[in-house]
Design a protein around this motif. Sequence first.
Motif, PDB file in Angstrom:
ATOM      1  N   ALA A  44       0.857  -1.190   0.000  1.00  0.00           N
ATOM      2  CA  ALA A  44       0.000   0.000   0.000  1.00  0.00           C
ATOM      3  C   ALA A  44       0.892   1.238   0.000  1.00  0.00           C
ATOM      4  N   GLU A  45       0.565   2.171  -0.868  1.00  0.00           N
ATOM      5  CA  GLU A  45       1.458   3.316  -1.080  1.00  0.00           C
ATOM      6  C   GLU A  45       0.978   4.593  -0.379  1.00  0.00           C
ATOM      7  N   VAL A  46       1.923   5.246   0.288  1.00  0.00           N
ATOM      8  CA  VAL A  46       1.683   6.524   0.964  1.00  0.00           C
ATOM      9  C   VAL A  46       2.170   7.622   0.012  1.00  0.00           C
ATOM     10  N   LYS A  47       1.214   8.315  -0.612  1.00  0.00           N
ATOM     11  CA  LYS A  47       1.557   9.243  -1.702  1.00  0.00           C
ATOM     12  C   LYS A  47       0.636  10.447  -1.668  1.00  0.00           C
ATOM     13  N   LYS A  48       1.215  11.621  -1.571  1.00  0.00           N
ATOM     14  CA  LYS A  48       0.423  12.851  -1.488  1.00  0.00           C
ATOM     15  C   LYS A  48      -0.017  13.349  -2.864  1.00  0.00           C
ATOM     16  N   VAL A 155      12.328  -4.629  -8.553  1.00  0.00           N
ATOM     17  CA  VAL A 155      12.770  -4.215  -9.883  1.00  0.00           C
ATOM     18  C   VAL A 155      11.519  -4.026 -10.724  1.00  0.00           C
ATOM     19  N   GLU A 156      11.370  -2.828 -11.243  1.00  0.00           N
ATOM     20  CA  GLU A 156      10.162  -2.500 -12.001  1.00  0.00           C
ATOM     21  C   GLU A 156      10.461  -2.362 -13.490  1.00  0.00           C
ATOM     22  N   VAL A 157       9.559  -2.921 -14.295  1.00  0.00           N
ATOM     23  CA  VAL A 157       9.643  -2.721 -15.746  1.00  0.00           C
ATOM     24  C   VAL A 157       8.247  -2.370 -16.242  1.00  0.00           C
ATOM     25  N   ASN A 179       1.862  -0.904 -14.766  1.00  0.00           N
ATOM     26  CA  ASN A 179       0.808  -0.719 -15.777  1.00  0.00           C
ATOM     27  C   ASN A 179       0.881   0.676 -16.408  1.00  0.00           C
ATOM     28  N   ARG A 180       1.587   1.585 -15.709  1.00  0.00           N
ATOM     29  CA  ARG A 180       1.706   2.945 -16.234  1.00  0.00           C
ATOM     30  C   ARG A 180       3.032   3.103 -16.976  1.00  0.00           C
ATOM     31  N   ASN A 181       2.944   3.632 -18.170  1.00  0.00           N
ATOM     32  CA  ASN A 181       4.134   3.970 -18.941  1.00  0.00           C
ATOM     33  C   ASN A 181       4.665   5.298 -18.399  1.00  0.00           C
ATOM     34  N   GLU A 208       1.581  -3.224 -10.724  1.00  0.00           N
ATOM     35  CA  GLU A 208       1.637  -1.885 -10.155  1.00  0.00           C
ATOM     36  C   GLU A 208       0.808  -0.889 -10.958  1.00  0.00           C
ATOM     37  N   SER A 209       0.144  -0.014 -10.252  1.00  0.00           N
ATOM     38  CA  SER A 209      -0.519   1.184 -10.810  1.00  0.00           C
ATOM     39  C   SER A 209      -1.876   0.911 -11.459  1.00  0.00           C
ATOM     40  N   GLY A 210      -2.762   1.884 -11.258  1.00  0.00           N
ATOM     41  CA  GLY A 210      -4.063   1.863 -11.934  1.00  0.00           C
ATOM     42  C   GLY A 210      -5.016   0.794 -11.433  1.00  0.00           C
ATOM     43  N   ILE A 211      -4.761   0.243 -10.244  1.00  0.00           N
ATOM     44  CA  ILE A 211      -5.662  -0.775  -9.690  1.00  0.00           C
ATOM     45  C   ILE A 211      -6.648  -0.060  -8.754  1.00  0.00           C
ATOM     46  N   VAL A 230      -0.614  -0.530  -4.775  1.00  0.00           N
ATOM     47  CA  VAL A 230      -1.754   0.365  -4.994  1.00  0.00           C
ATOM     48  C   VAL A 230      -1.549   1.663  -4.214  1.00  0.00           C
ATOM     49  N   GLY A 231      -1.704   2.768  -4.912  1.00  0.00           N
ATOM     50  CA  GLY A 231      -1.572   4.072  -4.266  1.00  0.00           C
ATOM     51  C   GLY A 231      -2.843   4.879  -4.339  1.00  0.00           C
ATOM     52  N   GLU A 232      -3.032   5.522  -5.473  1.00  0.00           N
ATOM     53  CA  GLU A 232      -4.085   6.526  -5.625  1.00  0.00           C
ATOM     54  C   GLU A 232      -5.462   6.081  -5.126  1.00  0.00           C
ATOM     55  N   SER A 233      -5.898   4.893  -5.542  1.00  0.00           N
ATOM     56  CA  SER A 233      -7.282   4.520  -5.228  1.00  0.00           C
ATOM     57  C   SER A 233      -7.491   4.348  -3.720  1.00  0.00           C
TER      58      SER A 233
HETATM   59  O1  LIG Z   1      -1.301   5.287  -7.601  1.00  0.00           O
HETATM   60  P1  LIG Z   1      -1.371   4.023  -8.377  1.00  0.00           P
HETATM   61  O2  LIG Z   1      -1.908   4.208  -9.755  1.00  0.00           O
HETATM   62  O3  LIG Z   1      -2.122   2.947  -7.614  1.00  0.00           O
HETATM   63  O4  LIG Z   1       0.131   3.504  -8.577  1.00  0.00           O
HETATM   64  C1  LIG Z   1       0.981   3.164  -7.482  1.00  0.00           C
HETATM   65  C2  LIG Z   1       2.431   2.939  -7.951  1.00  0.00           C
HETATM   66  O5  LIG Z   1       2.447   1.827  -8.791  1.00  0.00           O
HETATM   67  C3  LIG Z   1       2.974   4.177  -8.678  1.00  0.00           C
HETATM   68  O6  LIG Z   1       3.004   5.222  -7.764  1.00  0.00           O
HETATM   69  C4  LIG Z   1       4.362   3.961  -9.262  1.00  0.00           C
HETATM   70  C5  LIG Z   1       4.801   2.874  -9.918  1.00  0.00           C
HETATM   71  N1  LIG Z   1       6.084   3.005 -10.299  1.00  0.00           N
HETATM   72  C6  LIG Z   1       6.524   4.206  -9.904  1.00  0.00           C
HETATM   73  C7  LIG Z   1       7.779   4.798 -10.033  1.00  0.00           C
HETATM   74  C8  LIG Z   1       7.981   6.029  -9.460  1.00  0.00           C
HETATM   75  C9  LIG Z   1       6.954   6.692  -8.803  1.00  0.00           C
HETATM   76  C10 LIG Z   1       5.692   6.123  -8.674  1.00  0.00           C
HETATM   77  C11 LIG Z   1       5.470   4.872  -9.215  1.00  0.00           C
END
Ligand SMILES: O=P(O)(O)OC[C@@H](O)[C@@H](O)c1c[nH]c2ccccc12
Length: 254
Positions: A44-48, A155-157, A179-181, A208-211, A230-233
């Motif tokens: 779970a992501e802590v993101k402002k 490691v993220e791709v 999932n985000r480019n 990662e992302s958009g869930i 998951v962050g934003e949602s």
């Molecule tokens: O907020 P979301 O869409 O749930 O996504 C979280 C996370 O995957 C996203 O913040 C993220 C994925 N890779 C990153 C690299 C840098 C900064 C942020 C990210």
Amino acid sequence: MLDQIIQTKKEEIKNLILPEDEKLPRVSFLNALLNSQRDVGLIAEVKKASPSKGLIKENFHPVEIAKAYERGGADCLSVLTDSPYFQGKREYLTQVKKAVNLPILRKDFIIDTIQIDEAQRIGADAILLIGEALEPTLLKELYQYATELSLDVLVEVHDQDTLDRVLKVITPKILGVNNRNLKTFETNIHQLKAMAVTVPKDTILVSESGIHTNEDLQLVQQYGANAVLVGESLMRKDDQTLAIKQLFGEIIHG
Ligand SMILES: O=P(O)(O)OC[C@@H](O)[C@@H](O)c1c[nH]c2ccccc12
């Protein structure tokens, strides 16, 4: 966008002064994901704020959010420390680490070993390395450096090409498919679908992302995700504990 962020990081690194070592206990990020109580693990992501969404949470209280995530049964936390693009701070990570028992990922754009020293000193248990941002030789060097400091590495791709390049130099224990480019900020929840078969079988796979919904979660699980980031949602809801339970379909209303 990614190129611009990396440029900013190069400037930051020139002026970086390492903080004192907080000497906080290290908790295994990997084990937390392996031992999740749920079928799919949760980071779970802590993101402002973010560059694609702007301000996500007014009245941002990172420690309160982290505690609510812990009560909701998150396995791990991710804390943004990048300030120019995500309004994060390294202090947030340290404050959160002192308040919860969960392992914490330092979410930032790491391109130099000094940032790994910094991550270790502020209390991170894991770091993020982004395949699209690093040449394979540097990726390998940073991966090994973090491992020597007992930090886990996510490691993220984003795409298959990057994954192929990464797998030529390392076999990550934890691999995230974003999932985000990061160049265009477009999100595709199906990003993992075709790639999952090429991921080594002992690697923990994180979508990662958009869930946003339980349907999204079930979809990426079907595609082979062992965990989600998951962050934003979650951040947009008033109650992060409830938000987690809704995401996992444990409460329908509320
Ligand atoms: O907020 P979301 O869409 O749930 O996504 C979280 C996370 O995957 C996203 O913040 C993220 C994925 N890779 C990153 C690299 C840098 C900064 C942020 C990210």
